[in-house]
Design an enzyme around this catalytic site. Structure first.
Site, PDB file in Angstrom:
ATOM      1  N   ASP A  30       0.864  -1.187   0.000  1.00 43.77           N
ATOM      2  CA  ASP A  30       0.000   0.000   0.000  1.00 43.77           C
ATOM      3  C   ASP A  30       0.896   1.232   0.000  1.00 43.77           C
ATOM      4  O   ASP A  30       1.707   1.405   0.906  1.00 43.77           O
ATOM      5  CB  ASP A  30      -0.870  -0.055   1.265  1.00 43.77           C
ATOM      6  CG  ASP A  30      -1.835   1.111   1.373  1.00 43.77           C
ATOM      7  OD1 ASP A  30      -1.618   2.149   0.716  1.00 43.77           O
ATOM      8  OD2 ASP A  30      -2.794   0.981   2.140  1.00 43.77           O
ATOM      9  N   ASN A  47      -5.381  13.179 -11.105  1.00 42.29           N
ATOM     10  CA  ASN A  47      -6.011  13.641 -12.347  1.00 42.29           C
ATOM     11  C   ASN A  47      -5.604  15.091 -12.588  1.00 42.29           C
ATOM     12  O   ASN A  47      -5.072  15.751 -11.688  1.00 42.29           O
ATOM     13  CB  ASN A  47      -7.536  13.469 -12.284  1.00 42.29           C
ATOM     14  CG  ASN A  47      -8.125  14.105 -11.044  1.00 42.29           C
ATOM     15  OD1 ASN A  47      -7.995  15.309 -10.838  1.00 42.29           O
ATOM     16  ND2 ASN A  47      -8.752  13.312 -10.196  1.00 42.29           N
ATOM     17  N   VAL A  74      -5.868   5.027  -5.909  1.00 47.79           N
ATOM     18  CA  VAL A  74      -4.717   5.413  -5.101  1.00 47.79           C
ATOM     19  C   VAL A  74      -4.829   6.883  -4.655  1.00 47.79           C
ATOM     20  O   VAL A  74      -4.430   7.246  -3.542  1.00 47.79           O
ATOM     21  CB  VAL A  74      -3.419   5.092  -5.882  1.00 47.79           C
ATOM     22  CG1 VAL A  74      -3.155   6.022  -6.992  1.00 47.79           C
ATOM     23  CG2 VAL A  74      -2.243   5.023  -4.960  1.00 47.79           C
ATOM     24  N   ASP A  75      -5.408   7.701  -5.492  1.00 50.98           N
ATOM     25  CA  ASP A  75      -5.586   9.129  -5.189  1.00 50.98           C
ATOM     26  C   ASP A  75      -6.451   9.302  -3.917  1.00 50.98           C
ATOM     27  O   ASP A  75      -6.069  10.005  -2.964  1.00 50.98           O
ATOM     28  CB  ASP A  75      -6.276   9.780  -6.400  1.00 50.98           C
ATOM     29  CG  ASP A  75      -6.126  11.281  -6.451  1.00 50.98           C
ATOM     30  OD1 ASP A  75      -5.686  11.868  -5.448  1.00 50.98           O
ATOM     31  OD2 ASP A  75      -6.464  11.872  -7.496  1.00 50.98           O
ATOM     32  N   TYR A  91      -7.762   4.559 -15.328  1.00 48.76           N
ATOM     33  CA  TYR A  91      -7.347   5.116 -16.618  1.00 48.76           C
ATOM     34  C   TYR A  91      -7.085   4.037 -17.684  1.00 48.76           C
ATOM     35  O   TYR A  91      -6.806   4.369 -18.840  1.00 48.76           O
ATOM     36  CB  TYR A  91      -6.135   6.030 -16.450  1.00 48.76           C
ATOM     37  CG  TYR A  91      -6.502   7.436 -15.956  1.00 48.76           C
ATOM     38  CD1 TYR A  91      -7.804   7.754 -15.593  1.00 48.76           C
ATOM     39  CD2 TYR A  91      -5.533   8.434 -15.874  1.00 48.76           C
ATOM     40  CE1 TYR A  91      -8.143   9.020 -15.151  1.00 48.76           C
ATOM     41  CE2 TYR A  91      -5.866   9.720 -15.436  1.00 48.76           C
ATOM     42  CZ  TYR A  91      -7.159  10.009 -15.071  1.00 48.76           C
ATOM     43  OH  TYR A  91      -7.492  11.267 -14.639  1.00 48.76           O
TER      44      TYR A  91
HETATM   45  P1  ADP Z   1      -5.279   5.735 -12.554  1.00 50.71           P
HETATM   46  O1  ADP Z   1      -6.490   6.639 -12.561  1.00 50.71           O
HETATM   47  O2  ADP Z   1      -3.990   6.476 -12.844  1.00 50.71           O
HETATM   48  O3  ADP Z   1      -5.461   4.513 -13.387  1.00 50.71           O
HETATM   49  P2  ADP Z   1      -5.885   4.269 -10.077  1.00 50.71           P
HETATM   50  O4  ADP Z   1      -5.739   4.788  -8.687  1.00 50.71           O
HETATM   51  O5  ADP Z   1      -7.258   3.961 -10.568  1.00 50.71           O
HETATM   52  O6  ADP Z   1      -5.105   5.318 -11.009  1.00 50.71           O
HETATM   53  O7  ADP Z   1      -5.034   2.958 -10.218  1.00 50.71           O
HETATM   54  C1  ADP Z   1      -3.623   2.929 -10.327  1.00 50.71           C
HETATM   55  C2  ADP Z   1      -3.084   1.690  -9.640  1.00 50.71           C
HETATM   56  O8  ADP Z   1      -3.010   1.952  -8.236  1.00 50.71           O
HETATM   57  C3  ADP Z   1      -3.958   0.450  -9.785  1.00 50.71           C
HETATM   58  O9  ADP Z   1      -3.090  -0.653 -10.055  1.00 50.71           O
HETATM   59  C4  ADP Z   1      -4.578   0.299  -8.398  1.00 50.71           C
HETATM   60  O10 ADP Z   1      -4.824  -1.075  -8.098  1.00 50.71           O
HETATM   61  C5  ADP Z   1      -3.462   0.813  -7.524  1.00 50.71           C
HETATM   62  N1  ADP Z   1      -3.803   1.223  -6.161  1.00 50.71           N
HETATM   63  C6  ADP Z   1      -5.003   1.543  -5.626  1.00 50.71           C
HETATM   64  N2  ADP Z   1      -4.859   1.851  -4.310  1.00 50.71           N
HETATM   65  C7  ADP Z   1      -3.537   1.723  -4.015  1.00 50.71           C
HETATM   66  C8  ADP Z   1      -2.739   1.862  -2.840  1.00 50.71           C
HETATM   67  N3  ADP Z   1      -3.281   2.242  -1.671  1.00 50.71           N
HETATM   68  N4  ADP Z   1      -1.394   1.628  -2.928  1.00 50.71           N
HETATM   69  C9  ADP Z   1      -0.832   1.263  -4.103  1.00 50.71           C
HETATM   70  N5  ADP Z   1      -1.519   1.105  -5.238  1.00 50.71           N
HETATM   71  C10 ADP Z   1      -2.846   1.314  -5.208  1.00 50.71           C
END
Ligand code: ADP
Length: 182
Positions: free
Chosen positions: A16, A30, A39-40, A127
């Site tokens: 994480d 974004n 992740v955001d 994305y």
């Molecule tokens: P994007 O909009 O750039 O695609 P996302 O957040 O939807 O970004 O996903 C990017 C990656 O981050 C995905 O592989 C998702 O599984 C991963 N992700 C989501 N939460 C976390 C976290 N807490 N730590 C690390 N990676 C994460």
């Protein structure tokens, strides 16, 4: 999995990103820096409202670029908000934009003399960027950057699923095979 490049370590872990103790962590943001899911959302929830307060003042970031804020309650000192491309068909400059988001993040960390940086897999969630192609662009960009710059000692990719971890590991193994012969 770890690999040494020009005195620095490139590391892949499953985990994480909000829990990382690196000097900075990278957010898959974004272009409005408006927060969101994935992740955001996790970074803003864990770091608290200070991060969004700073994002609002910055007022956006173009795709392929990155901006830096403090990290609120997170262990890291800074959050680098990198904006990857939305993947459509691969023919709209997605690869160059993704590489540019990684490169710009590394440049910001380098300019701030930070020693360690953790990346998520930018653009491969909401994305829609295919993971293997994204891993290839991401890892090549980091390897090229570390070969050309000394200062950052650790680049850690924090993969959120076993599947992503396996894909990144496979790509890094291929790249390291090429590097040995280059
Ligand atoms: P994007 O909009 O750039 O695609 P996302 O957040 O939807 O970004 O996903 C990017 C990656 O981050 C995905 O592989 C998702 O599984 C991963 N992700 C989501 N939460 C976390 C976290 N807490 N730590 C690390 N990676 C994460």
């Amino acid at each position: 999995m770890d690999m040494n490049i020009n005195g620095a370590v490139l590391s892949l872990v499953r985990g994480d990103i909000t829990l990382q103790d690196t000097d900075c962590i990278v957010n898959a943001a974004n272009s409005r820096l408006a927060g969101g899911g994935g992740v955001d959302g996790a970074i803003h929830r864990a770091g608290g409202p200070e991060i969004m307060d700073e994002c609002r003042k910055i007022k956006g970031c173009p795709t392929g670029s990155a901006v830096v804020t403090k990290a609120g309650k997170l262990k890291a000192r800074y959050v680098i908000h990198a904006v990857g491309p939305i993947y459509r068909d691969g023919g709209r400059g997605e690869e160059e934009l993704l590489k540019s988001a990684y490169r710009k993040s590394l440049e910001l960390a380098f300019e701030k003399e930070l020693k360690s940086i953790a990346f998520p897999s930018i653009s491969t969630g909401a994305y829609g960027y295919p993971v293997e192609a994204a891993a290839c662009a991401a890892l090549k960009t980091v390897v090229d950057f570390l070969r050309g710059h000394r200062g950052i000692e650790l680049v850690r990719f924090v993969l959120f699923s076993d599947r992503d971890m396996n894909v990144y590991r496979g790509v890094l193994e291929k790249i390291s095979g090429c590097l040995l012969t280059s």
